[in-house]
Design an enzyme around this catalytic site. Structure first.
Site, short mmCIF file in Angstrom:
data_model
loop_
_atom_site.label_atom_id
_atom_site.label_comp_id
_atom_site.label_asym_id
_atom_site.label_seq_id
_atom_site.Cartn_x
_atom_site.Cartn_y
_atom_site.Cartn_z
N GLY A 153 -11.10 92.90 28.19
CA GLY A 153 -9.95 91.99 28.23
C GLY A 153 -8.66 92.75 28.44
N GLY A 187 -11.32 91.42 18.14
CA GLY A 187 -10.16 90.66 17.70
C GLY A 187 -10.20 89.23 18.21
CB THR A 197 -10.01 83.57 17.56
OG1 THR A 197 -9.47 83.22 18.84
CG2 THR A 197 -8.99 84.35 16.77
N PRO A 199 -10.09 88.39 12.35
CG PRO A 199 -9.77 86.76 10.72
CD PRO A 199 -10.58 87.99 11.02
CG PHE A 214 -6.97 93.86 14.12
CD1 PHE A 214 -7.78 94.76 13.45
CD2 PHE A 214 -7.53 93.03 15.07
CE1 PHE A 214 -9.14 94.84 13.74
CE2 PHE A 214 -8.89 93.10 15.37
CZ PHE A 214 -9.69 94.01 14.70
CG HIS A 241 -0.58 81.07 17.09
ND1 HIS A 241 -1.00 80.52 15.91
CD2 HIS A 241 -0.97 82.37 17.07
CE1 HIS A 241 -1.62 81.45 15.18
NE2 HIS A 241 -1.61 82.58 15.86
CE LYS A 281 -4.62 80.87 18.18
NZ LYS A 281 -5.54 81.94 18.59
N1 LIG Z 1 -7.42 89.62 15.77
C1 LIG Z 1 -6.13 89.69 16.06
O1 LIG Z 1 -5.34 90.37 15.38
C2 LIG Z 1 -5.63 88.94 17.25
C3 LIG Z 1 -6.49 88.15 17.95
N2 LIG Z 1 -6.07 87.53 19.07
C4 LIG Z 1 -7.10 86.83 19.82
O2 LIG Z 1 -7.47 87.66 20.92
C5 LIG Z 1 -7.91 86.85 22.00
C6 LIG Z 1 -7.16 87.23 23.25
O3 LIG Z 1 -5.79 86.85 23.12
P1 LIG Z 1 -4.74 87.14 24.27
O4 LIG Z 1 -4.76 88.58 24.63
O5 LIG Z 1 -3.48 86.50 23.85
O6 LIG Z 1 -5.38 86.31 25.48
P2 LIG Z 1 -5.21 86.53 27.05
O7 LIG Z 1 -5.62 85.25 27.68
O8 LIG Z 1 -3.88 87.11 27.35
O9 LIG Z 1 -6.30 87.66 27.39
C7 LIG Z 1 -7.67 87.44 27.50
C8 LIG Z 1 -8.18 88.37 28.59
O10 LIG Z 1 -9.60 88.35 28.59
C9 LIG Z 1 -10.02 88.38 29.93
N3 LIG Z 1 -11.40 87.96 30.06
C10 LIG Z 1 -11.90 86.70 30.19
N4 LIG Z 1 -13.24 86.76 30.32
C11 LIG Z 1 -13.58 88.07 30.24
C12 LIG Z 1 -14.83 88.77 30.30
N5 LIG Z 1 -16.00 88.11 30.47
N6 LIG Z 1 -14.83 90.12 30.19
C13 LIG Z 1 -13.68 90.79 30.04
N7 LIG Z 1 -12.46 90.19 30.00
C14 LIG Z 1 -12.43 88.83 30.09
C15 LIG Z 1 -9.02 87.47 30.64
O11 LIG Z 1 -9.05 87.65 32.06
C16 LIG Z 1 -7.72 87.95 30.00
O12 LIG Z 1 -7.19 89.05 30.71
C17 LIG Z 1 -7.74 85.41 21.54
O13 LIG Z 1 -8.96 84.94 21.02
C18 LIG Z 1 -6.71 85.52 20.42
O14 LIG Z 1 -6.79 84.48 19.52
C19 LIG Z 1 -4.80 87.63 19.52
C20 LIG Z 1 -3.88 88.37 18.82
C21 LIG Z 1 -4.22 89.09 17.62
O1 LIG Z 2 -3.90 83.97 20.00
C1 LIG Z 2 -3.09 84.65 19.32
O2 LIG Z 2 -1.98 84.99 19.74
C2 LIG Z 2 -3.51 85.06 17.98
N1 LIG Z 2 -4.74 84.83 17.61
C3 LIG Z 2 -5.33 85.19 16.38
C4 LIG Z 2 -5.74 83.94 15.62
O3 LIG Z 2 -6.21 82.98 16.23
O4 LIG Z 2 -5.63 83.94 14.40
C5 LIG Z 2 -4.48 86.15 15.58
C6 LIG Z 2 -3.01 85.89 15.67
O5 LIG Z 2 -2.72 84.72 14.98
C7 LIG Z 2 -2.56 85.81 17.12
#
Ligand SMILES: NC(=O)C1=CN([C@@H]2O[C@H](COP(=O)(O)OP(=O)(O)OC[C@H]3O[C@@H](n4cnc5c(N)ncnc54)[C@H](O)[C@@H]3O)[C@@H](O)[C@H]2O)C=CC1
Ligand SMILES: O=C(O)C1=N[C@H](C(=O)O)C[C@H](O)C1
EC number: 1.17.1.8
Length: 250
Positions: free
Chosen positions: A11, A79, A81, A107, A109, A136, A140
């Site tokens: 990603g 990371g 969700t 969920p 970090f 958010h 999202k």
């Molecule tokens: N655990 C944490 O601390 C956090 C978790 N998140 C979560 O992370 C995830 C991503 O969030 P964002 O970066 O904002 O989304 P985003 O939409 O900007 O990035 C997702 C990326 O994954 C790519 N992708 C889609 N299918 C793929 C595949 N089969 N293989 C490889 N790459 C693929 C997309 O092309 C895109 O570049 C969400 O589920 C979000 O909720 C987001 C922020 C913090």
């Molecule tokens: O999509 C996001 O941006 C985020 N996703 C995670 C969540 O669903 O909890 C973590 C954070 O809130 C940012």
């Protein structure tokens, strides 16, 4: 000999993936050896000799990625969700056949978010009412947030252990959804607003008082210390770990 941990980002073209790739490149003990996004062949990870893969993709593909990494003997920090108990159980079962491999799914970090979840669970037994508001950016793709679901789960466990029933609520909704969603018996409300990044409020109420726990991630760099900690530690954590709290000695 180069002893840096060899890392792949899945990603890597996304908001979080790009931020993680930059953080890994800036860390002296880590080496970014593969960046993959949609359409790329996961076999590139094994070919690049990756030790730890970091997955920030989309809920629809993250589980498939994790199983492919486990098959390749690569530790995974997740990371993304969208994980439910059944999906986590499938990973746990898979890891039973790969005893040396570790998968950490978190969920959120951000250190402050992890503390908010811990504080909310700690406070829960002392309050009659509790509701969660997650806020958010509007790009999202999922709701409720993984963080809100994990927060609700921790609160529900604490309330159950204390013998508390549901929060009091005499309201009949005249429109479905007006009172948010019930997650493990806790009301969760999701706001999507341009200008926001990632925010959560836990509202705890008693007669005559309210405790509000609020965390704000203003920038995605807030997640990086936790992600890098997980990358460094996941190889020594065989099996499935859910939540960064297990690495923080809380
Ligand atoms: N655990 C944490 O601390 C956090 C978790 N998140 C979560 O992370 C995830 C991503 O969030 P964002 O970066 O904002 O989304 P985003 O939409 O900007 O990035 C997702 C990326 O994954 C790519 N992708 C889609 N299918 C793929 C595949 N089969 N293989 C490889 N790459 C693929 C997309 O092309 C895109 O570049 C969400 O589920 C979000 O909720 C987001 C922020 C913090
Ligand atoms: O999509 C996001 O941006 C985020 N996703 C995670 C969540 O669903 O909890 C973590 C954070 O809130 C940012």
């Amino acid at each position: 000999m180069d002893e840096r941990i060899r890392v792949a980002v899945l990603g890597a073209g996304g908001r979080m993936g790009a931020t993680v790739a930059a953080a890994v490149e800036a860390a002296p003990d880590l080496e970014l050896v593969a960046r993959l996004d949609a359409g790329d062949d996961l076999a590139r990870v094994a070919q690049a000799g990756v030790q730890v893969a970091v997955d920030f993709t989309v809920p629809a593909v993250t589980e498939v990625n994790v199983h492919a990494m486990v098959d390749a003997g690569v530790h995974v920090v997740v990371g993304t969700t969208g994980w439910d108990d059944a999906a986590l159980a499938r990973v746990r079962d898979h890891l039973a056949d790969r005893p040396g491999v570790g998968v950490l799914v978190a969920p959120n970090f951000a250190i402050g978010a992890v503390l908010t979840m811990a504080f909310a669970a700690r406070a829960a037994r002392w309050f009659e009412s509790v509701e969660i508001v997650e806020l958010h950016h509007p790009d999202k793709v999922d709701a409720p947030s993984g963080t809100a679901a994990h927060t609700a789960h921790g609160i529900a466990q604490a309330r159950a252990a204390a013998g508390l029933g549901p929060s009091p609520d005499a309201t009949t909704q005249s429109l479905e959804g007006a009172r948010g969603a019930l997650v493990d018996g806790v009301r969760v409300h999701a706001v999507r607003l341009r200008g926001l990044t990632a925010h959560e409020e836990v509202l705890l109420g008693n007669p005559g008082e309210q405790l509000t726990l609020r965390h704000d991630s203003f920038d995605r760099t807030s997640f990086m210390p936790g992600v890098l900690l997980a990358v460094r530690r996941v190889g020594a954590l065989p099996g499935l770990t859910v939540g960064l709290e297990h690495l923080l000695d809380l």
